[in-house]
Design a protein around this motif. Structure first.
Motif, PDB file in Angstrom:
ATOM      1  N   ASP A 269     -22.047 -53.285 -23.252  1.00  0.00           N
ATOM      2  CA  ASP A 269     -22.868 -52.274 -22.420  1.00  0.00           C
ATOM      3  C   ASP A 269     -22.046 -51.592 -21.396  1.00  0.00           C
ATOM      4  N   GLY A 270     -20.812 -52.012 -21.115  1.00  0.00           N
ATOM      5  CA  GLY A 270     -20.098 -51.275 -20.158  1.00  0.00           C
ATOM      6  C   GLY A 270     -20.345 -51.395 -18.549  1.00  0.00           C
ATOM      7  N   THR A 271     -21.190 -52.410 -18.415  1.00  0.00           N
ATOM      8  CA  THR A 271     -21.716 -52.814 -16.943  1.00  0.00           C
ATOM      9  C   THR A 271     -20.600 -53.770 -16.318  1.00  0.00           C
ATOM     10  N   LYS A 272     -20.177 -54.485 -17.088  1.00  0.00           N
ATOM     11  CA  LYS A 272     -19.370 -55.546 -16.590  1.00  0.00           C
ATOM     12  C   LYS A 272     -17.829 -55.809 -17.008  1.00  0.00           C
ATOM     13  N   LEU A 273     -16.954 -56.185 -16.200  1.00  0.00           N
ATOM     14  CA  LEU A 273     -15.572 -56.709 -16.451  1.00  0.00           C
ATOM     15  C   LEU A 273     -15.134 -58.114 -16.263  1.00  0.00           C
ATOM     16  N   ALA A 274     -14.718 -58.683 -17.166  1.00  0.00           N
ATOM     17  CA  ALA A 274     -14.563 -60.366 -17.025  1.00  0.00           C
ATOM     18  C   ALA A 274     -12.666 -60.293 -17.105  1.00  0.00           C
ATOM     19  N   CYS A 275     -12.354 -61.291 -16.247  1.00  0.00           N
ATOM     20  CA  CYS A 275     -10.871 -61.440 -16.286  1.00  0.00           C
ATOM     21  C   CYS A 275     -10.577 -63.031 -16.421  1.00  0.00           C
ATOM     22  N   ALA A 276      -9.661 -63.359 -17.354  1.00  0.00           N
ATOM     23  CA  ALA A 276      -9.205 -64.538 -17.332  1.00  0.00           C
ATOM     24  C   ALA A 276      -7.881 -64.650 -16.871  1.00  0.00           C
ATOM     25  N   ASN A 277      -7.383 -65.657 -16.006  1.00  0.00           N
ATOM     26  CA  ASN A 277      -6.302 -65.612 -15.363  1.00  0.00           C
ATOM     27  C   ASN A 277      -5.580 -67.065 -16.128  1.00  0.00           C
ATOM     28  N   PHE A 278      -4.738 -67.094 -16.693  1.00  0.00           N
ATOM     29  CA  PHE A 278      -3.920 -68.313 -17.236  1.00  0.00           C
ATOM     30  C   PHE A 278      -2.928 -68.568 -16.355  1.00  0.00           C
ATOM     31  N   GLN A 279      -3.282 -69.773 -15.608  1.00  0.00           N
ATOM     32  CA  GLN A 279      -2.452 -70.165 -14.372  1.00  0.00           C
ATOM     33  C   GLN A 279      -2.251 -71.555 -14.833  1.00  0.00           C
ATOM     34  N   LEU A 280      -0.914 -71.863 -14.890  1.00  0.00           N
ATOM     35  CA  LEU A 280      -0.568 -73.418 -15.199  1.00  0.00           C
ATOM     36  C   LEU A 280      -0.641 -74.285 -13.911  1.00  0.00           C
ATOM     37  N   GLU A 281      -0.779 -73.629 -12.721  1.00  0.00           N
ATOM     38  CA  GLU A 281      -0.815 -73.982 -11.471  1.00  0.00           C
ATOM     39  C   GLU A 281      -1.690 -73.190 -10.604  1.00  0.00           C
ATOM     40  N   GLY A 282      -2.680 -73.973 -10.022  1.00  0.00           N
ATOM     41  CA  GLY A 282      -3.648 -73.494  -9.098  1.00  0.00           C
ATOM     42  C   GLY A 282      -4.840 -73.081  -9.999  1.00  0.00           C
ATOM     43  N   VAL A 283      -5.718 -72.558  -9.175  1.00  0.00           N
ATOM     44  CA  VAL A 283      -7.205 -72.410  -9.735  1.00  0.00           C
ATOM     45  C   VAL A 283      -7.759 -71.302  -9.080  1.00  0.00           C
ATOM     46  N   GLU A 284      -7.280 -70.631  -8.317  1.00  0.00           N
ATOM     47  CA  GLU A 284      -8.043 -69.626  -7.539  1.00  0.00           C
ATOM     48  C   GLU A 284      -8.032 -68.360  -8.340  1.00  0.00           C
ATOM     49  N   ASN A 285      -9.249 -67.791  -8.376  1.00  0.00           N
ATOM     50  CA  ASN A 285      -9.721 -66.581  -9.471  1.00  0.00           C
ATOM     51  C   ASN A 285      -9.252 -66.675 -10.599  1.00  0.00           C
ATOM     52  N   ASN A 286      -9.526 -68.133 -11.227  1.00  0.00           N
ATOM     53  CA  ASN A 286      -9.228 -68.407 -12.487  1.00  0.00           C
ATOM     54  C   ASN A 286     -10.118 -67.634 -13.682  1.00  0.00           C
ATOM     55  N   LEU A 287     -11.538 -67.543 -13.157  1.00  0.00           N
ATOM     56  CA  LEU A 287     -12.246 -66.750 -14.249  1.00  0.00           C
ATOM     57  C   LEU A 287     -13.299 -66.044 -13.299  1.00  0.00           C
ATOM     58  N   VAL A 288     -13.170 -64.658 -13.602  1.00  0.00           N
ATOM     59  CA  VAL A 288     -13.959 -63.531 -12.448  1.00  0.00           C
ATOM     60  C   VAL A 288     -14.734 -62.904 -13.146  1.00  0.00           C
ATOM     61  N   THR A 289     -15.749 -62.288 -12.760  1.00  0.00           N
ATOM     62  CA  THR A 289     -16.368 -60.979 -13.152  1.00  0.00           C
ATOM     63  C   THR A 289     -16.695 -60.010 -12.138  1.00  0.00           C
ATOM     64  N   PHE A 290     -16.823 -58.710 -12.726  1.00  0.00           N
ATOM     65  CA  PHE A 290     -17.022 -57.593 -11.796  1.00  0.00           C
ATOM     66  C   PHE A 290     -17.987 -56.721 -12.390  1.00  0.00           C
ATOM     67  N   ASP A 291     -18.882 -56.323 -11.259  1.00  0.00           N
ATOM     68  CA  ASP A 291     -19.759 -55.135 -11.926  1.00  0.00           C
ATOM     69  C   ASP A 291     -18.886 -53.737 -12.177  1.00  0.00           C
ATOM     70  N   PHE A 292     -18.965 -52.952 -13.062  1.00  0.00           N
ATOM     71  CA  PHE A 292     -18.549 -51.802 -13.585  1.00  0.00           C
ATOM     72  C   PHE A 292     -19.313 -50.590 -13.703  1.00  0.00           C
ATOM     73  N   ASN A 293     -18.942 -49.496 -13.025  1.00  0.00           N
ATOM     74  CA  ASN A 293     -19.880 -48.340 -12.964  1.00  0.00           C
ATOM     75  C   ASN A 293     -19.139 -47.445 -13.971  1.00  0.00           C
ATOM     76  N   ASN A 294     -19.797 -47.334 -15.045  1.00  0.00           N
ATOM     77  CA  ASN A 294     -19.136 -46.781 -16.386  1.00  0.00           C
ATOM     78  C   ASN A 294     -19.396 -45.055 -16.079  1.00  0.00           C
ATOM     79  N   GLU A 295     -19.981 -44.899 -14.963  1.00  0.00           N
ATOM     80  CA  GLU A 295     -20.114 -43.443 -14.556  1.00  0.00           C
ATOM     81  C   GLU A 295     -19.001 -43.153 -13.526  1.00  0.00           C
ATOM     82  N   THR A 296     -18.655 -43.751 -12.757  1.00  0.00           N
ATOM     83  CA  THR A 296     -17.459 -43.455 -11.845  1.00  0.00           C
ATOM     84  C   THR A 296     -16.232 -44.293 -12.106  1.00  0.00           C
ATOM     85  N   GLY A 297     -16.196 -45.452 -12.778  1.00  0.00           N
ATOM     86  CA  GLY A 297     -14.983 -46.216 -13.066  1.00  0.00           C
ATOM     87  C   GLY A 297     -14.546 -46.835 -12.033  1.00  0.00           C
TER      88      GLY A 297
END
Length: 950
Positions: A269-297
């Motif tokens: 539906d274009g309202t969210k963006l998910a990010c997977a960070n494949f890190q073999l060391e550390g776990v900070e920001n490993n799996l993150v979601t954002f709200d996305f405004n598909n009008e403004t970008g």
């Protein structure tokens, strides 16, 4: 016929050539080719606009563009409406990681790429389709500019109303795109311009796309570290319908530490963006979601999702995917071994997060957990147009498997979400790490309606990414509609194959869905709920839920809602708020019930409330001993409900015991709530209520029964008693008891008197009996009569061990406090130790006794060894002999006297009282210092010296 058209580009040719890092002449050559192929006319360079693409009349690609998947080692799948995917065997593409493919609006395969090569619909290399140098030197590594080694290396975007496709590729040098004219080469397509720089910088990673809010333009999202190389920024490029690409909308300052490895995904539906960070060391920001405004970008509202729930455990996300309704996020993760663990603890996981919750991590589902010793073994997740999510299964980029996995029912709240491993056999081809990357909004179009009820209007809705300009519904029973959100009533239950054809952006899309129409609950009418009344007024308290077994099958999963009139029942208004504790307002009140089954289908009927008064004679009280629950002193007894029921049955002459039930209170007996059904009813003295239910009358009356717990006979003895000396121990039972028994350790009764005299040690038991309310109850106590053990010496320490005076420290082991003496007359102390100070040398006896004079006295002889520092053997009667004091002949082996030269002058013996007269062979020795040595039988030796004076 040649078609000519013009579109404006937002940068000048000169500026664009600089941005692409190629010469202006090279840039003109590119577009000379484009002009020749597209039959385009250009404005002059001075106008700073170009005509990039010749538009021809066409319709916008949509959901069928995802029908064909090409991926892995020559693997492929074909998805068509209402069917499981069919395996394809024609692909020649090898994609170790990322890849993309696209079909036309009718679902015919067109283009695929592994990031290095673009392939045509015949699965061959497209004309001009090699994007990177593939030349290798024997013994040398492959070229460094390969794109196929990136996890998300490509995506294909069609340009609206044209035959043009942009193939975006991401590699070591950044993000580029190539232009494919699908009409060239007799419909096989040709790459007309390739590797146009869009974001030509090192460190650009991950790419996803979704439709703009206008439903026509496309947002292309990628990411890169900021100038400080710490936080990652996001770049959203708007691809307009005329093919121009706007300058990026940059979202930074998000406190997001991304990495190149892994993937990003838009929600359909274009309202969210998910990010997977494949890190073999550390776990900070490993799996993150954002709200996305598909009008403004613009991205906002970063939200970290927890992946590990064990301290020091690292679980890192590789791939993510949204459900078709964008409510759920699925992640493919790797649990890495913690320090010191074996590699076999590595596990591959699939999590399901509900993003509608405040804390999605707190309610996640683990769909799959697999141990694997390989370093990778992960795989991409990708949503398909059938609403399922598929998983690539691989042992690594260069070591595939024959299978894909599948997640079923990812967004169906009525059906369990399940994952099936090895669900699709691709052999002889193989899956690798990647699956095709698509414009995510292609998967949004779907029928929202899932089920309905017979003879009830069913609302039909469709969700899509663009404005619907025309719609045609087929309800699967011969009826149709052209309304946007129609309602339809089915006259029979069953499964109906429905479809809707919508028109968006001047093209038609048809989607299908099986709708389940469920039957209504089958109810009995004109039933009567009869209750026991406490008097004759016809008013009582009812549990309205008890009508369930009268109007329907109680084994069904039914919800009952109650109302005082039919209108409220039909409109579900003003429900009765206390149906389990309802007092009727009039005699024979009519109540309406709305019965809802597990499919949310309902029927309505009514029943009547009738209160009947039936008097029951007084029932006998039940008595029990306090220790019947095997716990003494808690004032509770263990009542047998079966025995109480038998007693009631006998008193009231009832043949059928099943009509008898028991409840904690009169109200609960009326409403039949909290029935005492267990046979062992443990309670203090209380009153319970018996309810009689008579067939065809329902109420046979309610009456109380007193349950009485008799008091416990008093027994108050200690656990242990001690015989002191020759004095006996006399114990007596409580005078409040009626009968007594004293038992020895063999459980033999040795007395029935209240009082008993104990002369001997041993284990004994006292049992007390008391008759109350016609029953005899007992209580007992087992205790010990113990004798006194004498203390033992623990330590006797003489300090110093040799001298004129010494301190003597004595410590004993025992269970009492003790006194100490050296003359058995005067005693000192009140503890387990004592010190005698400054005792002269000599032989002493230490005496120890307990302060109560119960334990046997103990004694020990000690020897404080001393000697004079000088003596004067001049026969004046004073100090004529040098003697050792505190010596016991039984413990001494020898005592020798030496002169300064070590010569033995005398051997002291017991007959001389261990004394020396200062002579050697009857010869007086001169004034001087002399030495002595005492050797004990134990081997202990003492030495010292003294002076001889004349």
């Amino acid at each position: 016929m040649k078609l000519k058209f013009k579109i404006k580009l937002k940068v000048s040719l000169l500026e664009l050539s600089k941005f692409q890092k190629i010469s202006f002449s090279e840039f003109i050559n590119y577009f000379y080719i484009a002009q020749k192929n597209y039959y385009c006319n250009f404005f002059t360079p001075q106008s700073f606009v170009i005509i990039l693409i010749c538009l021809i009349s066409a319709t916008l690609n949509s959901q069928n563009e995802t029908n064909n998947w090409v991926f892995g080692d020559r693997a492929g799948l074909n998805f068509t409406a209402q069917q499981s995917p069919q395996v394809l065997y024609n692909s020649q593409m090898i994609a170790p990681r990322g890849c993309s493919s696209i079909s036309d609006r009718n679902g015919n395969f067109l283009i695929s790429t592994n990031g290095d090569i673009i392939f045509n619909k015949n699965y061959n290399v497209m004309t001009n389709g090699i994007l990177v140098s593939l030349d290798t030197v024997p013994g040398e590594p492959p070229p460094l500019n390969s794109n196929k080694d990136f996890d998300q290396n490509s995506i294909i975007v069609p340009i609206a109303n044209s035959n043009i496709y942009y193939v975006f590729t991401l590699g070591p040098d950044g993000l580029f795109y190539s232009i494919v004219d699908i009409n060239l080469q007799n419909g096989l397509g040709q790459v007309t311009v390739k590797n146009i720089p869009l974001f030509p910088e090192i460190g650009v990673a991950k790419v996803s796309a979704v439709h703009h809010a206008d439903g026509k333009s496309i947002w292309l999202m990628t990411s890169k570290k900021n100038d400080d190389n710490e936080f990652t920024s996001f770049y959203a490029y708007k691809i307009n319908t005329n093919g121009t690409i706007d300058s990026p909308i940059i979202s930074n300052n998000l406190a997001y530490k991304g990495v190149m490895e892994g993937s990003i995904k838009f929600s359909p539906d274009g309202t969210k963006l998910a990010c997977a960070n494949f890190q073999l060391e550390g776990v900070e920001n490993n799996l993150v979601t954002f709200d996305f405004n598909n009008e403004t970008g613009v991205l906002s509202n970063k939200r970290n999702l927890q992946t590990s729930f064990v301290f020091f455990e690292v679980v890192t996300a590789y791939s993510i995917e949204f459900s078709q309704d964008s409510k759920y996020l699925f992640a493919n993760l790797l649990r890495q071994p913690m320090t010191g663990e074996l590699s076999t603890t590595r596990k591959h996981l699939i999590y399901k997060y509900n993003l509608s919750l405040i804390n999605p991590s707190g309610n996640l589902e683990i769909l799959y957990e697999e141990s694997n010793t390989s370093e990778t073994g992960l795989g991409t997740l990708q949503l398909a147009n059938n609403g399922k999510i598929y998983r690539a299964i691989s042992l690594g980029p260069n070591n595939g498997t024959d299978y894909n996995g599948v997640i079923n029912n990812p967004d169906d709240e009525d059906i369990l979400t399940t994952y099936f491993h090895n669900a699709i056999n691709l052999a002889p081809n193989e899956s690798r790490l990647g699956l095709p990357n698509f414009i995510q909004s292609y998967f949004r179009t779907r029928i929202l309606t899932k089920k309905g009820c017979i003879n009830n209007p069913v609302l039909f809705e469709v969700d899509t990414y663009a404005e619907i300009t025309a719609i045609d519904w087929d309800f699967g029973d011969g009826n149709t509609s052209n309304l946007l959100s129609p309602t339809h009533t089915y006259n029979s239950a069953g499964n109906f194959n429905t479809s809707v054809t919508i028109t968006i952006n001047n093209r038609q899309i048809t989607v299908f869905k099986e709708i389940i129409i469920n039957p209504l609950p089958d109810l009995n009418e004109n039933q009567q709920l009869i209750q026991c009344d406490s008097d004759t007024d016809g008013i009582a308290t009812f549990n309205l839920y008890n009508v369930s077994e009268l109007i329907s099958d109680p084994s069904l999963e039914l919800e009952l809602l109650f109302y005082t009139n039919l209108t409220d029942a039909e409109q579900d208004l003003d429900r009765i708020s206390n149906p389990d504790n309802y007092i009727n307002s009039v005699e024979n009140e009519e109540i309406f019930v709305r019965v809802v089954n597990k499919n949310d289908c309902f029927s309505i009927t009514s029943f009547f409330l009738s209160a009947i008064f039936v008097e029951i004679e007084n029932l006998e009280s039940i008595y029990i001993c306090e220790d019947s629950d095997f716990i003494v002193g808690n004032s509770e007894g263990n009542f047998s409900i079966d025995l109480i029921k038998a007693n009631v049955q006998s008193q009231l002459d009832i043949l059928d015991p099943t009509t008898i039930s028991f409840f904690p209170s009169f109200l609960e007996a009326q409403t039949t709530q909290n029935e005492i059904s267990r046979n062992e009813f443990i309670s203090e003295s209380t009153t319970i209520w018996v309810r009689l239910d008579i067939i065809n009358t329902s109420c046979g009356g309610i009456a109380p029964i007193d349950l009485i717990v008799n008091s416990t006979p008093i027994v108050s003895f200690e656990d242990n008693y001690i015989l002191c000396g020759s004095d006996p121990i006399i114990l007596a039972g409580s005078a409040s008891n009626h009968r007594f028994e004293w038992l020895n350790s063999n459980n033999e009764v040795i007395s029935n008197l209240r009082q008993f005299v104990f002369h001997d040690t041993g284990t004994y038991t006292h049992i007390a009996y008391k008759t109350e309310n016609g029953i005899e109850c007992s209580n007992s106590k087992t205790f010990n009569i113990e004798g006194i053990e004498a203390p033992t010496f623990n330590t006797v320490l003489i300090s110093p061990s040799l001298g004129s005076t010494s301190d003597v420290f004595i410590k004993v082991d025992g269970s009492n406090n003790y006194e100490f003496s050296i003359d058995d007359s005067t005693y000192f102390g009140n503890s387990n130790n004592y010190t005698f100070n400054n005792l002269p040398a000599g032989i002493y006896t230490i005496f120890v006794r307990d302060i109560n004079l119960c334990e046997p006295r103990i004694q020990q002889e000690i020897y404080i060894i001393g000697y004079p520092k000088f003596f004067t053997p001049n026969n004046d009667g004073i100090n004529d002999y040098w003697r050792i004091k505190g010596i016991n002949s039984n413990k001494v082996k020898s005592i020798k006297i030496f002169n300064r030269y070590g010569k033995v002058l005398s051997l002291l013996i017991e007959s001389t009282n261990y004394g020396w007269d200062g002579k050697y062979g009857n010869q007086p020795q001169p004034t001087s210092d002399y030495w002595f040595e005492i050797i004990f039988i134990s081997g202990e030796t003492h030495r010292g010296h003294f002076s001889l004076k004349m």
